[in-house]
Scaffold this active site. Sequence first.
Site, PDB file in Angstrom:
ATOM      1  N   LYS A   3      84.579  -1.363  57.459  1.00  5.95           N
ATOM      2  CA  LYS A   3      85.568  -0.861  56.502  1.00  5.95           C
ATOM      3  C   LYS A   3      86.788  -1.787  56.400  1.00  5.95           C
ATOM      4  CE  LYS A   3      84.385   4.080  56.744  1.00  5.95           C
ATOM      5  NZ  LYS A   3      84.946   5.432  57.014  1.00  5.95           N
ATOM      6  N   TYR A  43      81.573   7.818  47.883  1.00  8.81           N
ATOM      7  CA  TYR A  43      81.959   9.005  48.661  1.00  8.81           C
ATOM      8  C   TYR A  43      81.969  10.269  47.788  1.00  8.81           C
ATOM      9  CZ  TYR A  43      83.109   6.552  53.008  1.00  8.81           C
ATOM     10  OH  TYR A  43      83.054   5.840  54.188  1.00  8.81           O
ATOM     11  N   ASN A 106      88.814   4.227  59.939  1.00 12.45           N
ATOM     12  CA  ASN A 106      88.060   4.319  61.194  1.00 12.45           C
ATOM     13  C   ASN A 106      86.988   3.234  61.331  1.00 12.45           C
ATOM     14  OD1 ASN A 106      86.308   5.365  59.338  1.00 12.45           O
ATOM     15  ND2 ASN A 106      86.001   7.340  60.340  1.00 12.45           N
ATOM     16  N   HIS A 109      81.402   2.562  58.783  1.00 12.70           N
ATOM     17  CA  HIS A 109      80.615   3.667  58.221  1.00 12.70           C
ATOM     18  C   HIS A 109      79.175   3.550  58.683  1.00 12.70           C
ATOM     19  CE1 HIS A 109      78.821   6.380  55.218  1.00 12.70           C
ATOM     20  NE2 HIS A 109      77.915   5.434  55.024  1.00 12.70           N
ATOM     21  N   GLU A 120      72.447   4.542  50.042  1.00 15.50           N
ATOM     22  CA  GLU A 120      73.627   3.697  50.272  1.00 15.50           C
ATOM     23  C   GLU A 120      73.243   2.217  50.333  1.00 15.50           C
ATOM     24  OE1 GLU A 120      76.112   7.243  52.543  1.00 15.50           O
ATOM     25  OE2 GLU A 120      75.431   5.539  53.729  1.00 15.50           O
TER      26      GLU A 120
HETATM   27  P1  ADP Z   1      81.669   9.972  58.936  1.00 16.85           P
HETATM   28  O1  ADP Z   1      82.155   8.663  58.351  1.00 16.85           O
HETATM   29  O2  ADP Z   1      81.809  10.005  60.426  1.00 16.85           O
HETATM   30  O3  ADP Z   1      80.272  10.338  58.466  1.00 16.85           O
HETATM   31  P2  ADP Z   1      82.666  11.983  57.071  1.00 16.85           P
HETATM   32  O4  ADP Z   1      81.403  11.779  56.300  1.00 16.85           O
HETATM   33  O5  ADP Z   1      83.041  13.373  57.453  1.00 16.85           O
HETATM   34  O6  ADP Z   1      82.669  11.108  58.420  1.00 16.85           O
HETATM   35  O7  ADP Z   1      83.893  11.403  56.255  1.00 16.85           O
HETATM   36  C1  ADP Z   1      83.782  10.184  55.538  1.00 16.85           C
HETATM   37  C2  ADP Z   1      85.026   9.363  55.777  1.00 16.85           C
HETATM   38  O8  ADP Z   1      86.153  10.054  55.235  1.00 16.85           O
HETATM   39  C3  ADP Z   1      85.395   9.163  57.256  1.00 16.85           C
HETATM   40  O9  ADP Z   1      84.669   8.123  57.881  1.00 16.85           O
HETATM   41  C4  ADP Z   1      86.878   8.850  57.144  1.00 16.85           C
HETATM   42  O10 ADP Z   1      87.108   7.508  56.695  1.00 16.85           O
HETATM   43  C5  ADP Z   1      87.302   9.815  56.040  1.00 16.85           C
HETATM   44  N1  ADP Z   1      87.759  11.107  56.583  1.00 16.85           N
HETATM   45  C6  ADP Z   1      86.968  12.091  57.126  1.00 16.85           C
HETATM   46  N2  ADP Z   1      87.695  13.137  57.519  1.00 16.85           N
HETATM   47  C7  ADP Z   1      89.001  12.828  57.220  1.00 16.85           C
HETATM   48  C8  ADP Z   1      90.262  13.515  57.380  1.00 16.85           C
HETATM   49  N3  ADP Z   1      90.328  14.725  57.934  1.00 16.85           N
HETATM   50  N4  ADP Z   1      91.376  12.867  56.951  1.00 16.85           N
HETATM   51  C9  ADP Z   1      91.322  11.643  56.385  1.00 16.85           C
HETATM   52  N5  ADP Z   1      90.174  10.949  56.186  1.00 16.85           N
HETATM   53  C10 ADP Z   1      89.025  11.520  56.606  1.00 16.85           C
HETATM   54 MG    MG Z   2      79.586  10.854  56.581  1.00 19.46          MG
END
Ligand code: ADP
Ligand code: MG
Length: 128
Positions: A3, A43, A106, A109, A120
């Site tokens: 990312k 997303y 974070n 992905h 994807e």
């Molecule tokens: P993952 O990437 O672990 O599969 P999710 O699919 O739940 O997590 O969410 C997609 C992305 O959205 C996350 O990797 C993160 O970048 C962002 N995200 C998720 N939850 C939050 C939150 N509570 N606040 C801000 N950004 C978030």
């Molecule tokens: Mg996810």
Amino acid sequence: MIKPDAVADGNTGPIIQQIEKAGFKILAMTKLKMTPEQAGQFYAVHNERPFYQSLCDYMSQSEIIPMILEKENAVEDFRALIGATNPAQAAEGTIRRLFAKSIEANAIHGSDSNENAAIEGAFFFPGV
Ligand code: ADP
Ligand code: MG
């Protein structure tokens, strides 16, 4: 996908090294900057969530490195390698624990199913 925060911070090398050491083969890799519209499409599943707009802005702010990875049990093993969404809850030694800045920024992905991995992968590498 590495990312924007991790690419901008110069963490591409150590992250790819960790991915390869864990036994993943890189079948395709590129570097690009998504438009906010592309980020929104990627997303789309989160479009009702309060963080959606901010997530699209963040994901299109600078370059990302999408990859297609190959391994037995790839989806589950990669999710274990990257750690929990919130780096504060990610296990010791995981990529997010080591490199993520926040629950949003974070670092990396990982697809959550074989079906979504195919969707994807085709999003960034049509025809591969
Ligand atoms: P993952 O990437 O672990 O599969 P999710 O699919 O739940 O997590 O969410 C997609 C992305 O959205 C996350 O990797 C993160 O970048 C962002 N995200 C998720 N939850 C939050 C939150 N509570 N606040 C801000 N950004 C978030
Ligand atoms: Mg996810």
